[in-house]
Write a protein that holds these residues in place. Structure first.
Motif, PDB file in Angstrom:
ATOM      1  N   LEU A  61       0.824  -1.217   0.000  1.00  0.00           N
ATOM      2  CA  LEU A  61       0.000   0.000   0.000  1.00  0.00           C
ATOM      3  C   LEU A  61       0.859   1.268   0.000  1.00  0.00           C
ATOM      4  CD1 LEU A  61      -2.866  -0.979   2.500  1.00  0.00           C
ATOM      5  CD2 LEU A  61      -3.051  -0.649   0.035  1.00  0.00           C
ATOM      6  N   ASP A  62       2.005   1.197   0.763  1.00  0.00           N
ATOM      7  CA  ASP A  62       2.913   2.357   0.750  1.00  0.00           C
ATOM      8  C   ASP A  62       3.494   2.578  -0.629  1.00  0.00           C
ATOM      9  OD1 ASP A  62       2.485   2.963   3.369  1.00  0.00           O
ATOM     10  OD2 ASP A  62       4.195   1.789   4.115  1.00  0.00           O
ATOM     11  N   ALA A  63       3.890   1.451  -1.269  1.00  0.00           N
ATOM     12  CA  ALA A  63       4.429   1.588  -2.628  1.00  0.00           C
ATOM     13  C   ALA A  63       3.379   2.168  -3.575  1.00  0.00           C
ATOM     14  CB  ALA A  63       4.909   0.220  -3.120  1.00  0.00           C
ATOM     15  N   GLU A  64       2.155   1.665  -3.414  1.00  0.00           N
ATOM     16  CA  GLU A  64       1.069   2.200  -4.252  1.00  0.00           C
ATOM     17  C   GLU A  64       0.838   3.683  -3.964  1.00  0.00           C
ATOM     18  OE1 GLU A  64      -1.975   2.078  -7.104  1.00  0.00           O
ATOM     19  OE2 GLU A  64      -0.357   0.661  -6.623  1.00  0.00           O
ATOM     20  N   MET A  65       0.914   4.070  -2.679  1.00  0.00           N
ATOM     21  CA  MET A  65       0.724   5.476  -2.299  1.00  0.00           C
ATOM     22  C   MET A  65       1.818   6.351  -2.869  1.00  0.00           C
ATOM     23  SD  MET A  65      -0.532   4.998   1.654  1.00  0.00           S
ATOM     24  CE  MET A  65      -0.336   6.739   2.029  1.00  0.00           C
ATOM     25  N   ASN A  66       3.075   5.865  -2.847  1.00  0.00           N
ATOM     26  CA  ASN A  66       4.173   6.657  -3.436  1.00  0.00           C
ATOM     27  C   ASN A  66       3.953   6.841  -4.924  1.00  0.00           C
ATOM     28  OD1 ASN A  66       5.480   6.937  -0.985  1.00  0.00           O
ATOM     29  ND2 ASN A  66       6.589   4.999  -1.211  1.00  0.00           N
ATOM     30  N   ARG A  67       3.513   5.740  -5.546  1.00  0.00           N
ATOM     31  CA  ARG A  67       3.259   5.841  -6.984  1.00  0.00           C
ATOM     32  C   ARG A  67       2.140   6.862  -7.263  1.00  0.00           C
ATOM     33  NH1 ARG A  67      -0.161   3.985 -10.599  1.00  0.00           N
ATOM     34  NH2 ARG A  67      -1.354   2.822  -9.039  1.00  0.00           N
ATOM     35  N   LEU A  68       1.145   6.815  -6.427  1.00  0.00           N
ATOM     36  CA  LEU A  68       0.038   7.765  -6.615  1.00  0.00           C
ATOM     37  C   LEU A  68       0.475   9.202  -6.331  1.00  0.00           C
ATOM     38  CD1 LEU A  68      -2.917   5.734  -5.027  1.00  0.00           C
ATOM     39  CD2 LEU A  68      -2.551   6.251  -7.447  1.00  0.00           C
ATOM     40  N   ARG A  69       1.368   9.378  -5.341  1.00  0.00           N
ATOM     41  CA  ARG A  69       1.858  10.736  -5.062  1.00  0.00           C
ATOM     42  C   ARG A  69       2.613  11.297  -6.251  1.00  0.00           C
ATOM     43  NH1 ARG A  69       3.300   8.530   0.166  1.00  0.00           N
ATOM     44  NH2 ARG A  69       1.856   9.308   1.780  1.00  0.00           N
ATOM     45  N   GLU A  70       3.459  10.433  -6.844  1.00  0.00           N
ATOM     46  CA  GLU A  70       4.176  10.891  -8.044  1.00  0.00           C
ATOM     47  C   GLU A  70       3.198  11.258  -9.156  1.00  0.00           C
ATOM     48  OE1 GLU A  70       6.810   7.777  -9.096  1.00  0.00           O
ATOM     49  OE2 GLU A  70       8.142   8.084  -7.363  1.00  0.00           O
ATOM     50  N   LYS A  71       2.163  10.437  -9.279  1.00  0.00           N
ATOM     51  CA  LYS A  71       1.163  10.734 -10.309  1.00  0.00           C
ATOM     52  C   LYS A  71       0.424  12.046  -9.988  1.00  0.00           C
ATOM     53  CE  LYS A  71      -2.641   8.598 -12.867  1.00  0.00           C
ATOM     54  NZ  LYS A  71      -3.504   7.408 -12.998  1.00  0.00           N
ATOM     55  N   ILE A  72       0.152  12.255  -8.668  1.00  0.00           N
ATOM     56  CA  ILE A  72      -0.514  13.516  -8.263  1.00  0.00           C
ATOM     57  C   ILE A  72       0.366  14.704  -8.591  1.00  0.00           C
ATOM     58  CG2 ILE A  72      -1.225  14.865  -6.239  1.00  0.00           C
ATOM     59  CD1 ILE A  72      -2.258  12.228  -5.038  1.00  0.00           C
TER      60      ILE A  72
END
Length: 1062
Positions: free
Chosen positions: A840-851
């Motif tokens: 989930l953290d990895a997914e969140m980091n990926r989403l932050r980069e996308k944001i």
């Protein structure tokens, strides 16, 4: 709601007469007729209405008289009186018949185009004139009278037409008093009387009659019928409502297409709870409210105490003055009595010495009576007698000199007191002169720099503030002096404003306490301690406080706030906080100020008032101003300089007069001192002479023989001397008692005076600290109010923020429910998360980069949130409008359905009544005919069968002769009259194309109709004679003779004096 406002706006633009006919006709016919009334029912109804119409003469709405001035081609037409039933106005062409009819339309508010004689009102003004006047009197009697308590038995409508095409109204009562000049009042009168001047049934002009006779289009005839019955206007209204309703529905459909918006509800919940739990501002408000109440209570107590002390001091001053005069009078009486007593005492001492010498001499004479010769004795006796006479003269002179010495001493004492008083007066005048000269120098300097009025150091001080501001030492640049940033609107109120604001005119305003400290430091370089301007700390705002709820409003006198033009809102807010200028009235006249503030209840929110002389007026107190002339706000510097120069000259003259008086007093003191010294020297010389004479007398008496005769003489002198001594002693006792009594009275008066002085001194000592305490309390009150206002504003902002978040939370909850319902339609069960924290953290980091990537392409988060809030507000507003419009349209649909149904019934009813009346009137002549209504195609066709051609086919109006067409038109108009409710009917040249037979029949029908409708007024205009009319009190003929060209006033005559109103 928008649809409702559009409809109401359109209705307000309609003609005056549209309202009455719809209102009364609908009321009469809607409840009587069914869907399809038959002919028998309608005929019966017509007969009943005709029979019922035979009521008393009309009481309201009929025309009593008309008068024209400078109207069309007539300088003065009328006044002429109309009868209450049937009137014929006859006269040749050009005599003014059509002018009267045109004036009737225009005078009762009709448009110029409705007369078919002009496109603008200014075209009705007689050539060469600048205005025209129309006067129409309407009857106003009976139970349906319009405001009978105001207008009485008649209403006169005076209309004045100006050269620019505008017009004004004056509505007068029976006695000629002007009741109103508003067109709305005239509209109300016409609506109440059901007068419709632009309805062709009420007023049928030549042009309208010709148009109807000559028209070949059945659609035009139908339009005439619709317009005459006001059904055309009803139809247009319903059509307009339908179109507007359709447009509104389109807007609703567009408003329902809104975008979906998302927001996190939990964060809003936490935010709302946190804000609701934050009671800091509420506590602050309550805390400062308590402080304000305490400060106001303290201020009121100190103020009452100061008023009591001041009143006590003022009450003591007259007593002190009277006691001073009493003490002076008693002191003078004591001094005079003491002088008399001292004289008696001196006389007693002298008599005692004389008595001792006489006794001694008697003894000596007795011992040596035989030692001297007779001539020597005589010589000694003569010498002694001479010396005694001298002693008596010396004694009298000594008494006189003593009195003169006392007088000179008293004069010197009074002169010294006057010298001391004049010295103090001279110092006061000198100080005032120095102050005036300094003020004059400041004023002259202010001609080049107005800021120097507020002090010689102000320009340099302001430059220092500017430099410090540029250096960043101030967060916000201080403002001041406040007097330089305000400008009185009325020069006569300048002294009142200065008396009100006082030291605030020199004050400075800071945004925060940090800036205040910096400003204090700068002030220490330019102003001595104790002479620095006041500094006020008040948060700077860009707009003036809203004082609508607490400001005083008076129709005649301004407040200090409204009497000033203020350059900066910060200055206005500062003066509102510190002085409450929105609650202080400025009243030029002191007597008027007392009436407003003390004779009656002061105006709402008014705490005090100031007069043009600067006097301060409270509800129960009045304080005179210590200011004579304005110092800071005067707009005419030259006048102030001239006034100051005159005052300086007066002060110099006073100073010169004081100096001259001082010089004169000094000379008088010096002269009195010289005279006193001279008298004292003379007194000493007399004392020496007295001693010498006494010594010589003693020597002579020692040498004198002791003769018996001389002894007897001396003994007699001793006895006489003793009696004189007793008399002097008695006088001394009387004077002593009197002097003791006067001294006691003087001591009592002096004691009483000292007590009063001590009281005044104590009161003044008490008043000084109280004044300082009062100023401090006033400052505390204002500061507390300002802090209270600050926290109240914060609390309101806080509550508004909480409510806003609550509303947003409710909206988001509803939106979440909708989203969850939609989600359940896709998948009924909620998905549980089974992934690990790391994934989930990895997914969140990926989403932050996308944001971050999306933010760089689409904009930052704050802008998107702002756009979202703006869109949400628009959505909420649109939703409310859509809901309101839906409800309104639903109600409107129901109302329109019912009204359209009634409208169709009303249309059929009026059509049937008109048709039956028309056929009935044709049968009176022996003709037959019919009116065919086609409501679907909106056509109206009239067919008439003349008597001579009974077997021929029916013909329309185009196949008839001119007279027959005119007769048919009259029948049609009479049919429309029967279904109209206007109080009067006017028709111009109704018989112009008729032959004598048709004319006779038409007139008989009109007479019959008028006789049936006695409560209606009929005015018919014709160029033909009316000699064949029957004699009747209900018929009036107004004949208009053909005037010569140079005659400007037309006279009206009644044939056979038939006047029912005489």
């Amino acid at each position: 709601m928008q649809l409702f406002h559009v409809l109401m706006g359109k209705r307000k633009e309609e003609s005056v007469s549209n309202r009455g006919s719809q209102k009364k006709q609908r009321k009469e016919y809607t409840d009587i007729l069914g869907d399809e009334p038959n002919e028998e029912e309608t005929l019966q109804f017509s007969a009943n209405s005709s029979a019922s119409s035979q009521s008393p003469d009309g009481e309201v709405g009929i025309i009593e008289s008309i008068q024209l001035k400078n109207f069309m081609c007539h300088s003065n037409l009328g006044p002429f009186q109309f009868g209450s039933n049937l009137n014929f106005v006859i006269g040749t062409n050009g005599s003014g018949k059509s002018s009267v009819l045109t004036a009737l339309i225009v005078g009762l508010g009709g448009k110029a185009t409705a007369t078919n004689r002009g496109s603008s009102l200014k075209m009705f003004i007689q050539k060469g004139e600048t205005s025209a006047d129309i006067s129409i009197t309407l009857r106003n009697q009976g139970r349906d009278a319009f405001k009978p308590e105001s207008y009485g038995a008649s209403i006169t409508v005076n209309q004045h037409i100006n050269q620019d095409g505008s017009r004004t109204y004056k509505l007068k009562s029976k006695c000629g008093a002007i009741i109103s000049s508003k067109k709305e009042e005239l509209i109300g009168i016409l609506d109440h009387f059901n007068i419709q001047v632009d309805n062709p049934v009420s007023v049928l002009t030549q042009e309208m009659s010709k148009q109807f006779l000559q028209t070949k289009n059945e659609g035009d005839k139908y339009k005439f019928f619709m317009k005459a019955t006001q059904l055309e206007q009803m139809k247009e209204d319903y059509s307009f409502i339908g179109k507007t309703k359709k447009n509104t529905r389109v807007q609703i459909e567009q408003g329902e297409e809104v975008s979906e918006m998302e927001k996190e509800i939990e964060l809003l919940k936490e935010g709302v709870k946190a804000e609701e739990g934050n009671t800091e501002f509420l506590q602050k408000v309550e805390e400062w409210q308590v402080k304000v109440n305490e400060a106001e209570k303290k201020y009121k107590a100190i103020q009452d105490k100061l008023i009591t002390v001041s009143e006590e001091a003022q009450a003591l001053h007259p007593q002190c003055i009277s006691l001073k005069a009493e003490v002076q009078a008693k002191r003078k009486a004591v001094n005079e009595t003491e002088i008399v007593y001292n004289r008696s005492k001196t006389e007693l001492k002298r008599l005692g010495k004389d008595n001792e010498q006489l006794c001694k001499r008697i003894e000596e004479l007795k011992s040596c009576a035989n030692q001297a010769s007779e001539p020597e004795k005589l010589e000694r006796q003569r010498r002694i007698a001479y010396l005694r006479e001298q002693l008596k003269a010396f004694h009298d002179e000594e008494i006189m000199i003593d009195q003169q010495v006392d007088q000179f001493q008293q004069a010197i004492s009074k002169c010294r007191e006057e010298q001391s008083r004049l010295g103090r007066e001279k110092n006061d005048v000198q100080q005032a002169l120095d102050a005036k000269q300094k003020q004059l120098r400041d004023l002259k300097d202010s001609k080049t720099n107005t800021l120097k009025r507020f002090g010689p150091h102000i320009p340099a001080f302001l430059e220092a503030i500017e430099v410090a501001h540029k250096q960043g030492r101030f967060k916000k640049k201080p403002l001041g002096p406040l007097g330089a940033l305000i400008h009185p609107k009325d020069p006569e109120l300048i002294l009142a404003i200065e008396s009100c604001l006082k030291g605030l005119l020199q004050a400075f305003c800071c945004d925060n306490h940090s800036d205040e400290k910096t400003l204090q430091f700068l002030m220490s370089k330019y102003f001595a301690r104790g002479h620095r301007p006041q500094i006020i700390v008040n948060k700077f705002q860009n707009k003036i406080y809203d004082t609508s709820q607490r400001a005083v409003r008076h129709p005649e006198f301004p407040s200090v706030l409204t009497a000033l033009e203020i350059d900066d809102p910060v200055v206005a807010n500062c003066l509102i906080d510190m002085r409450g200028i929105e609650t202080i009235l400025l009243i030029k006249n002191s007597r008027k100020a007392r009436e407003v503030m003390q004779c009656n209840q002061p105006p709402k929110n008014c705490k005090e008032a100031f007069t043009a002389e600067g006097d301060q007026v409270f509800e129960r107190r009045y304080y005179s101003s210590s200011f004579v002339r304005p110092r800071f706000l005067s707009q005419d510097v030259e006048a102030e300089i001239s006034h100051l120069e005159r005052e300086i000259e007066n002060k110099r003259a006073q100073l010169t007069a004081s100096q001259q008086r001082l010089y004169s007093i000094k000379n008088e003191i010096r002269q009195n001192e010289d005279h006193l010294c001279g008298h004292q020297r003379h007194q000493k010389q007399l004392q020496i002479k007295v001693r010498t004479a006494n010594a010589e007398i003693a020597d002579l008496e020692n040498m004198e023989e002791h003769q018996s005769a001389d002894v007897h003489i001396l003994q007699d002198e001793v006895e006489e001397n003793k009696s004189r001594m007793e008399s002097v002693k008695q006088d001394m006792q009387l004077q002593s008692r009197k002097m003791e009594e006067l001294e006691n009275n003087l001591q009592a008066a002096e004691k009483q005076l000292e007590e009063v002085k001590e009281k005044i001194h104590q009161v003044e000592e008490i008043a000084g600290p109280i004044k300082a305490e009062l100023n401090q309390a006033e400052s505390e009150v204002e500061n507390s109010k300002r802090r209270l206002q600050h926290y109240e504003d914060k609390q309101r902002e806080h509550v508004a923020c909480v409510n806003k978040h609550k509303d947003l939370l409710v909206a988001k909850r509803n939106e979440l429910e909708e989203k969850m319902a939609k989600a359940r339609q896709i998948f009924s069960e909620r998905i549980t998360v089974t992934r690990t924290v790391k994934s989930l953290d990895a997914e969140m980091n990926r989403l932050r980069e996308k944001i971050n990537s999306e933010s760089s392409h689409r904009g930052n988060r704050e802008e998107i949130i702002q756009q979202f809030r703006y869109a949400r507000e628009r959505y909420e507003d649109a939703s409310n409008k859509v809901k309101n419009l839906k409800r309104f349209i639903a109600v409107l649909d129901e109302v329109m359905t019912e009204r359209l149904k009634v409208y169709r019934q009303f249309l059929r009813s009026l059509s049937m009544q008109c048709k039956l009346h028309f056929e009935h009137l044709l049968r009176v002549r022996g003709c037959s005919g019919n009116i065919i209504f086609d409501h679907k195609n909106e056509t109206l066709s009239i067919t008439v069968q003349p008597r001579e051609e009974e077997k021929a086919s029916r013909s329309d109006l185009r196949s008839l002769s001119g007279g027959e067409r005119s007769f048919s038109t009259v029948c049609f108009i009479l049919s429309l009259w029967n279904i109209s409710e206007s109080p009067f009917r006017c028709m111009d040249e109704f018989d112009v194309y008729m032959d004598m037979v048709n004319r006779r029949i038409a007139i008989d029908m009109i007479l019959e109709r008028a006789d049936f409708q006695r409560h209606r007024q009929f005015i018919l205009f014709t160029p033909l004679t009316m000699s064949s009319l029957p004699m009747s009190p209900h018929i009036r003929i107004l004949r208009m003779p053909d005037p010569p060209r140079d005659q400007r006033t037309l006279n009206f005559q009644n044939r056979n004096n038939r006047d029912e109103d005489q």
